[in-house]
Design an enzyme around this catalytic site. Structure first.
Site, mmCIF file in Angstrom:
data_model
loop_
_atom_site.group_PDB
_atom_site.id
_atom_site.type_symbol
_atom_site.label_atom_id
_atom_site.label_comp_id
_atom_site.label_asym_id
_atom_site.label_seq_id
_atom_site.Cartn_x
_atom_site.Cartn_y
_atom_site.Cartn_z
ATOM 1 N N GLY A 12 104.924 -63.539 -65.190
ATOM 2 C CA GLY A 12 105.731 -62.324 -65.356
ATOM 3 C C GLY A 12 107.224 -62.555 -65.507
ATOM 4 N N ASN A 14 108.782 -62.667 -68.308
ATOM 5 C CA ASN A 14 109.227 -61.710 -69.332
ATOM 6 C C ASN A 14 109.289 -60.301 -68.755
ATOM 7 O OD1 ASN A 14 109.696 -63.021 -72.024
ATOM 8 N ND2 ASN A 14 107.723 -63.924 -71.496
ATOM 9 N N ARG A 91 94.390 -61.163 -72.586
ATOM 10 C CA ARG A 91 93.111 -60.641 -73.037
ATOM 11 C C ARG A 91 93.308 -59.950 -74.385
ATOM 12 N NH1 ARG A 91 88.190 -58.870 -69.530
ATOM 13 N NH2 ARG A 91 87.043 -57.803 -71.164
ATOM 14 N N ILE A 92 92.313 -60.111 -75.259
ATOM 15 C CA ILE A 92 92.455 -59.518 -76.592
ATOM 16 C C ILE A 92 92.185 -58.017 -76.529
ATOM 17 C CG2 ILE A 92 91.471 -59.514 -78.931
ATOM 18 C CD1 ILE A 92 90.999 -62.569 -78.513
ATOM 19 N N LEU A 93 93.075 -57.229 -77.118
ATOM 20 C CA LEU A 93 92.889 -55.773 -77.138
ATOM 21 C C LEU A 93 91.848 -55.415 -78.186
ATOM 22 C CD1 LEU A 93 96.663 -54.739 -77.116
ATOM 23 C CD2 LEU A 93 95.067 -54.554 -75.184
ATOM 24 N N ASN A 107 104.249 -57.773 -78.897
ATOM 25 C CA ASN A 107 103.794 -58.984 -78.203
ATOM 26 C C ASN A 107 104.842 -60.075 -78.385
ATOM 27 O OD1 ASN A 107 101.979 -60.746 -76.815
ATOM 28 N ND2 ASN A 107 101.366 -61.615 -78.782
ATOM 29 N N HIS A 109 104.924 -64.249 -78.525
ATOM 30 C CA HIS A 109 104.024 -65.406 -78.626
ATOM 31 C C HIS A 109 104.864 -66.681 -78.622
ATOM 32 C CE1 HIS A 109 100.486 -67.685 -79.666
ATOM 33 N NE2 HIS A 109 101.221 -68.330 -80.542
ATOM 34 N N SER A 136 108.081 -65.936 -80.927
ATOM 35 C CA SER A 136 108.140 -64.833 -81.895
ATOM 36 C C SER A 136 107.784 -63.528 -81.203
ATOM 37 C CB SER A 136 107.104 -65.039 -83.013
ATOM 38 O OG SER A 136 107.165 -66.328 -83.558
ATOM 39 N N ASP A 145 97.844 -62.520 -82.858
ATOM 40 C CA ASP A 145 99.080 -63.269 -83.138
ATOM 41 C C ASP A 145 99.459 -63.241 -84.623
ATOM 42 O OD1 ASP A 145 99.104 -63.976 -80.450
ATOM 43 O OD2 ASP A 145 98.029 -65.836 -80.780
ATOM 44 N N GLU A 174 112.699 -66.726 -74.603
ATOM 45 C CA GLU A 174 111.837 -65.528 -74.647
ATOM 46 C C GLU A 174 112.435 -64.419 -73.795
ATOM 47 O OE1 GLU A 174 107.770 -66.028 -73.524
ATOM 48 O OE2 GLU A 174 107.468 -67.754 -74.810
HETATM 49 C C1 GRF Z 1 104.939 -66.437 -72.529
HETATM 50 O O1 GRF Z 1 105.130 -67.764 -72.924
HETATM 51 C C2 GRF Z 1 104.568 -65.578 -73.705
HETATM 52 O O2 GRF Z 1 105.102 -66.036 -74.900
HETATM 53 C C3 GRF Z 1 103.070 -65.707 -73.743
HETATM 54 O O3 GRF Z 1 102.672 -65.767 -72.399
HETATM 55 C C4 GRF Z 1 103.735 -66.290 -71.613
HETATM 56 C C5 GRF Z 1 103.985 -65.314 -70.523
HETATM 57 O O4 GRF Z 1 104.928 -65.774 -69.603
HETATM 58 N N1 GRF Z 1 102.470 -64.617 -74.464
HETATM 59 P P1 GRF Z 1 105.406 -64.836 -68.420
HETATM 60 O O5 GRF Z 1 104.158 -64.378 -67.675
HETATM 61 O O6 GRF Z 1 106.166 -63.700 -69.001
HETATM 62 O O7 GRF Z 1 106.261 -65.734 -67.563
#
Ligand code: GRF
Length: 211
Positions: A12, A14, A91-93, A107, A109, A136, A145, A174
């Site tokens: 978490g 992000n 998980r894939i939506l 998203n 990635h 991205s 993706d 990110e």
């Molecule tokens: C990130 O690297 C993001 O790009 C990918 O999953 C990771 C999540 O990291 N989709 P966090 O849980 O936000 O630390």
């Protein structure tokens, strides 16, 4: 006020970056709920600490994936969100979900898409001898993706890098670009139209916005 839902599965960072940027100060939007498919996700603790409503739909408890998908959709519907942010959601939506919220799902990635969709992107980039890697932010469409790219950030790969050091370098970036893109969306500057990303009324190139 725009209602944001964040879907998580892991650490978490992000989510935290988004909360740090908006939750306390932004009045035009609010993170109304955080949903996780993993009961051990540290992201859930972060959300609770920020006093945001959380839902844990432990994937393992649902014998049929369709049941999980239905519950997820119902849970999200309660909030009538303007934006759904996937922040490390593993998980894939399903198609129904994506169709329902088309143009409203973002998203992030950890690769310079279209390179390295899927898992273990850092390891694969090192193994392929890449000189750079990155992340991205893109709109979510049916193909995993693969949706229109909004913003990318590149980082160098050093010969001393391990999967972990590279992941940390990418994540640092990110945590900067994701809140930035979300703000564009909240401010009605960003949209998905005709399968492309548009910012301030201009169609973005395939690799997203360039500063
Ligand atoms: C990130 O690297 C993001 O790009 C990918 O999953 C990771 C999540 O990291 N989709 P966090 O849980 O936000 O630390």
């Amino acid at each position: 006020m725009k209602r944001i839902i964040i879907l998580v599965s892991g650490d978490g960072t992000n989510l935290q970056a988004i909360l740090n940027t908006y939750h306390a100060t932004e009045i035009s939007s609010r993170v109304v709920a955080v949903i996780s498919n993993n009961s051990n996700a540290f992201a859930i603790k972060r959300a609770r600490l920020a006093q945001i409503r959380t839902h844990v739909l432990a994937g393992s408890k649902y014998k049929k994936p369709e049941l999980f998908d239905k519950t997820l959709l119902k849970t999200v519907e309660i909030y009538n969100p303007d934006l759904i942010v996937l922040a490390g959601y593993m998980r894939i939506l399903n198609i129904e979900f994506i169709t329902c919220y088309c143009g409203k799902i973002l998203n992030i990635h950890p690769s310079l898409l279209p390179k390295y969709p899927g898992l273990n992107t850092h390891r694969r980039a090192i193994e392929h001898g890449e000189k750079q890697h990155g992340a991205s932010v893109h709109f979510v469409t049916e193909k995993v993706d693969d949706g229109p790219i909004i913003l990318q950030v590149a980082v160098p790969i050093f010969y001393t890098d391990t999967e972990h050091t590279l992941e940390m370098r990418v994540k640092y970036q990110e945590n900067i670009i994701y809140p930035r893109v979300i703000k564009w969306f909240i401010d009605d500057r960003l949209e998905m139209r005709n399968s492309s990303a548009w910012l301030d009324g201009k169609k973005l190139p395939n690799t997203g916005y360039k500063d």
